[in-house]
Design an enzyme around this catalytic site. Sequence first.
Site, PDB file in Angstrom:
ATOM      1  N   GLY A  72     -20.521   5.586-111.327  1.00 23.74           N
ATOM      2  CA  GLY A  72     -21.861   6.153-111.331  1.00 23.74           C
ATOM      3  C   GLY A  72     -22.192   6.831-110.018  1.00 23.74           C
ATOM      4  N   THR A  73     -21.736   6.248-108.917  1.00 23.63           N
ATOM      5  CA  THR A  73     -21.961   6.863-107.609  1.00 23.63           C
ATOM      6  C   THR A  73     -21.286   8.228-107.535  1.00 23.63           C
ATOM      7  OG1 THR A  73     -22.198   4.738-106.483  1.00 23.63           O
ATOM      8  CG2 THR A  73     -21.547   6.621-105.138  1.00 23.63           C
ATOM      9  N   GLN A  90     -29.786   2.164-114.573  1.00 27.28           N
ATOM     10  CA  GLN A  90     -30.388   0.878-114.935  1.00 27.28           C
ATOM     11  C   GLN A  90     -30.979   0.853-116.330  1.00 27.28           C
ATOM     12  OE1 GLN A  90     -30.282  -2.003-113.406  1.00 27.28           O
ATOM     13  NE2 GLN A  90     -29.193  -1.232-111.618  1.00 27.28           N
ATOM     14  N   SER A 145     -23.761   4.516-115.225  1.00 24.46           N
ATOM     15  CA  SER A 145     -22.591   3.748-114.822  1.00 24.46           C
ATOM     16  C   SER A 145     -22.349   2.625-115.819  1.00 24.46           C
ATOM     17  CB  SER A 145     -22.799   3.171-113.421  1.00 24.46           C
ATOM     18  OG  SER A 145     -21.632   2.552-112.936  1.00 24.46           O
ATOM     19  N   ALA A 146     -21.121   2.528-116.338  1.00 27.23           N
ATOM     20  CA  ALA A 146     -20.832   1.617-117.444  1.00 27.23           C
ATOM     21  C   ALA A 146     -21.013   0.151-117.095  1.00 27.23           C
ATOM     22  CB  ALA A 146     -19.412   1.857-117.949  1.00 27.23           C
ATOM     23  N   HIS A 147     -20.721  -0.232-115.847  1.00 26.10           N
ATOM     24  CA  HIS A 147     -20.794  -1.664-115.538  1.00 26.10           C
ATOM     25  C   HIS A 147     -22.225  -2.177-115.497  1.00 26.10           C
ATOM     26  CE1 HIS A 147     -21.431  -0.063-111.455  1.00 26.10           C
ATOM     27  NE2 HIS A 147     -21.940  -1.241-111.145  1.00 26.10           N
ATOM     28  N   CYS A 155     -32.410  -7.079 -95.299  1.00 26.69           N
ATOM     29  CA  CYS A 155     -32.697  -7.695 -94.001  1.00 26.69           C
ATOM     30  C   CYS A 155     -31.802  -8.922 -93.843  1.00 26.69           C
ATOM     31  CB  CYS A 155     -34.165  -8.072 -93.914  1.00 26.69           C
ATOM     32  SG  CYS A 155     -34.656  -8.659 -92.300  1.00 26.69           S
TER      33      CYS A 155
END
Length: 460
Positions: free
Chosen positions: A69-70, A177, A194-196, A320
Amino acid sequence: MPYFDAASAAPLHPVARQALLAALDEGWADPARLYREGRRARLLLDAAREAAADAVGCRPDELVFTPSGTRALHDGIAGALAGRRRVGRHLVVSAVEHSAVLQSAAALEAAGGAATEVPVDRTGRVAPGAYAAALRPGTALAALQSANHEVGTEQPVAEVAEECRAAGVPLLVDAAQSLGWGPVGGGWSLLTASAHKWGGPAGVGLLAVRKGVRFAAQGPADERESGRAPGFPDLPAIVAAAASLRAVRQEAAAESVRLRELVERIRTRVPELVPDVEVVGDPVRRLPHLVTFSCLYVDGETLLHALDRAGFSVSSGSSCTSSTLLPSHVLRAMGVLSEGNVRVSLPAGTAEEDVERFLEVLPGAVGSVRERLGAPAESAAPAGTSPELVVDAFGKRCPIPVIELAKVIGEVPVGGLVTVLSDDEAARLDVPAWCDMRGQEFVGERGVERGTAYTVRRRA
């Protein structure tokens, strides 16, 4: 051990596993070849593309498979910008996009282009008309996620798409998402996923580019995937991704209702069970399986370890931690509490008893972390006499500056001031958020030699 981090990666769907194993036997050959094994592989690839395109809501020849996906985001943005380079080199994104989008925006700026971040409200949603105001002559592309990956807030994609259409600017939608829950409405121009995220195997992304959108793939290309994703495709993974997408979409309506009820239970009961908690994200326009909350006086990384030891795998929207020392860019853009952040994203099939057990475990986990960090035991502090105090919290990381503030606020009279000196970036979010939650007045901040001074006035 309950796994509550489906927003990062959903467990492999049973249909994906079956399709993957079958395709390993039938889809190992090169689909670009004309002999029997190649033709068989090509049939599998074409069937997977048709299934994925049907779920996306586009034509099969508009969709290509990418290694992630990235990669789909990077390639989609770069290709759309290059295709419209004569228009200009200006990109519009929301302030809460996935880091891959923001990285592409930063790369554009480093190369001499320009990028505008559209702000969001405290729920993480862009306002109607915000994109229209950000578009300008020279805008080549706009990007907007369908739903946020950290807090679950759904974005007004249809409205933004109309704003972009009126300005003649293509809109790229990151649907990573949300695609497993349903198609993305509105007149988008490009879409990635993205498939995962929906229970398919890792290593498969989707990039859809509508016909008529000017697009120029960047980098070396070959004849595969319309020249937009070079190299031999991972056909078994692609087949499994498409099969699982079809399966989860068939289950989505019923599972959405069930998980939304469980998430609403978490949203309602966590503030009742744990004091000084802020539930973030839109309470209504949100993904059905995701809820995020932040806890005062808690280090997020320590809390995640405590929950892991108790048997729960959750994530944090906050970065953080000891490794980055920076708050989440999403929480920062929303202006909400960043410390002690927990993201719960329920995979399909999550049992009600697992959620109930999580709610039983959470108060003790938060309490143990607060005790370890020396957080104040009681919310109310006795009246003090000193009109002003300065707390030196230089070199201390979240949530320590806020804990120190809470300890001394009672040492000044009502109307008195406490100034916290901090070099921790998270304090810029957490001090004002603490004031909102504790009914105190945040006077403001100013730069000092070693960092920033945050001044708070005691109201009660």
